[in-house]
Design an enzyme around this catalytic site. Sequence first.
Site, PDB file in Angstrom:
ATOM      1  N   ASP A  61      65.236  33.962  57.461  1.00 16.22           N
ATOM      2  CA  ASP A  61      65.883  33.042  56.524  1.00 16.22           C
ATOM      3  C   ASP A  61      64.866  32.154  55.824  1.00 16.22           C
ATOM      4  OD1 ASP A  61      65.194  31.567  58.786  1.00 16.22           O
ATOM      5  OD2 ASP A  61      67.260  31.257  59.425  1.00 16.22           O
TER       6      ASP A  61
ATOM      7  N   ASN B  66      74.480  24.911  67.052  1.00 16.35           N
ATOM      8  CA  ASN B  66      75.839  25.238  66.602  1.00 16.35           C
ATOM      9  C   ASN B  66      76.130  26.736  66.741  1.00 16.35           C
ATOM     10  OD1 ASN B  66      74.212  26.290  64.655  1.00 16.35           O
ATOM     11  ND2 ASN B  66      74.881  24.918  63.002  1.00 16.35           N
TER      12      ASN B  66
ATOM     13  N   HIS C 250      74.256  29.212  65.529  1.00 22.24           N
ATOM     14  CA  HIS C 250      73.797  30.079  64.439  1.00 22.24           C
ATOM     15  C   HIS C 250      72.672  30.989  64.897  1.00 22.24           C
ATOM     16  CE1 HIS C 250      70.632  27.024  62.580  1.00 22.24           C
ATOM     17  NE2 HIS C 250      70.141  27.643  63.630  1.00 22.24           N
TER      18      HIS C 250
ATOM     19  N   GLU D 119      75.718  30.493  59.909  1.00 15.47           N
ATOM     20  CA  GLU D 119      76.335  29.292  60.449  1.00 15.47           C
ATOM     21  C   GLU D 119      77.738  29.612  60.971  1.00 15.47           C
ATOM     22  OE1 GLU D 119      74.141  27.277  60.812  1.00 15.47           O
ATOM     23  OE2 GLU D 119      73.437  26.218  59.054  1.00 15.47           O
TER      24      GLU D 119
HETATM   25  P1  PGA Z   1      64.654  25.806  67.352  1.00 15.17           P
HETATM   26  O1  PGA Z   1      65.697  26.384  66.310  1.00 15.17           O
HETATM   27  O2  PGA Z   1      63.818  26.963  67.803  1.00 15.17           O
HETATM   28  O3  PGA Z   1      63.824  24.825  66.589  1.00 15.17           O
HETATM   29  O4  PGA Z   1      65.439  25.197  68.470  1.00 15.17           O
HETATM   30  C1  PGA Z   1      66.477  27.469  66.713  1.00 15.17           C
HETATM   31  C2  PGA Z   1      67.417  27.879  65.596  1.00 15.17           C
HETATM   32  O5  PGA Z   1      67.907  26.997  64.879  1.00 15.17           O
HETATM   33  O6  PGA Z   1      67.687  29.070  65.466  1.00 15.17           O
END
Ligand code: PGA
Length: 252
Positions: free
Chosen positions: A77, A148, A150, A155
């Site tokens: 992404d 959340n 995702h 999302e």
């Molecule tokens: P993080 O993010 O590795 O910074 O916890 C994970 C994500 O949002 O997929």
Amino acid sequence: MTTSTAPLPIQACSPAEAAREVAREIAALIRERRAAGRMAVLCLPTGRTPLGVYDELVRMQRDEGLDFANVTTFNLDEFLGLPPEHPQSFRRYMRERFFSRIGLEPAHTWIPSGDVAPAQIAAHCAEYEREIADAGGLDYALLGIGRNGHIGFNEPGSARDSRTREVRLHDVTRADAARAFGGLEFVPERAITMGVATILGARRVRVLAFGADKREILRRTLEDAPGPQVPATFLRGHSDVRLLADGVALGR
Ligand code: PGA
């Protein structure tokens, strides 16, 4: 592949053990593909979680001669509205944290463009899907999970059959990014993400989750009925998926 209530296979391990295990698997894939005269096609994440894997792959190149010449990467992404040089762009993260450290050919690294013109976004997303297909599909997808649920920027509400597309970022995602951006008002509202179906098309999927912040969403990922409310639940039912998580995240 079917939506499934199958459990998600779990490997409980420390972050350092997970980094070594994933790097070992990626290295084996790269060598196996090279022996067959083929590219290894990786799907890569950003965030804090994969940094240990990138460090370990850099170490393997230095100490063990791991050669990345036959590697193609597709990132999950990118934020929309950021030029590639923006300090928070995933293009810059990948270059600084991984690509430039191993000397990966820029032509072999694909990341959705954060500064594509609005009128071109749909075509850009379709092109991303085509490039993945032309590369022979994703061999190995490495993922983190957002608080959340995702995966990539799929999302809550993302469909299982979703493909690479423009999305509106969820409040939790933007709040979690606010510190890095120096304030919520600077966090983009939109992004481009590979879709859930794009990710599930990978031949192997490995998910990393560490720390107390991920405990509640891991519980839901493992226990909730699969559905768009927690997109990570769609990983259950993939034929070769594994969650590598520490005891704190697993609530053990
Ligand atoms: P993080 O993010 O590795 O910074 O916890 C994970 C994500 O949002 O997929």
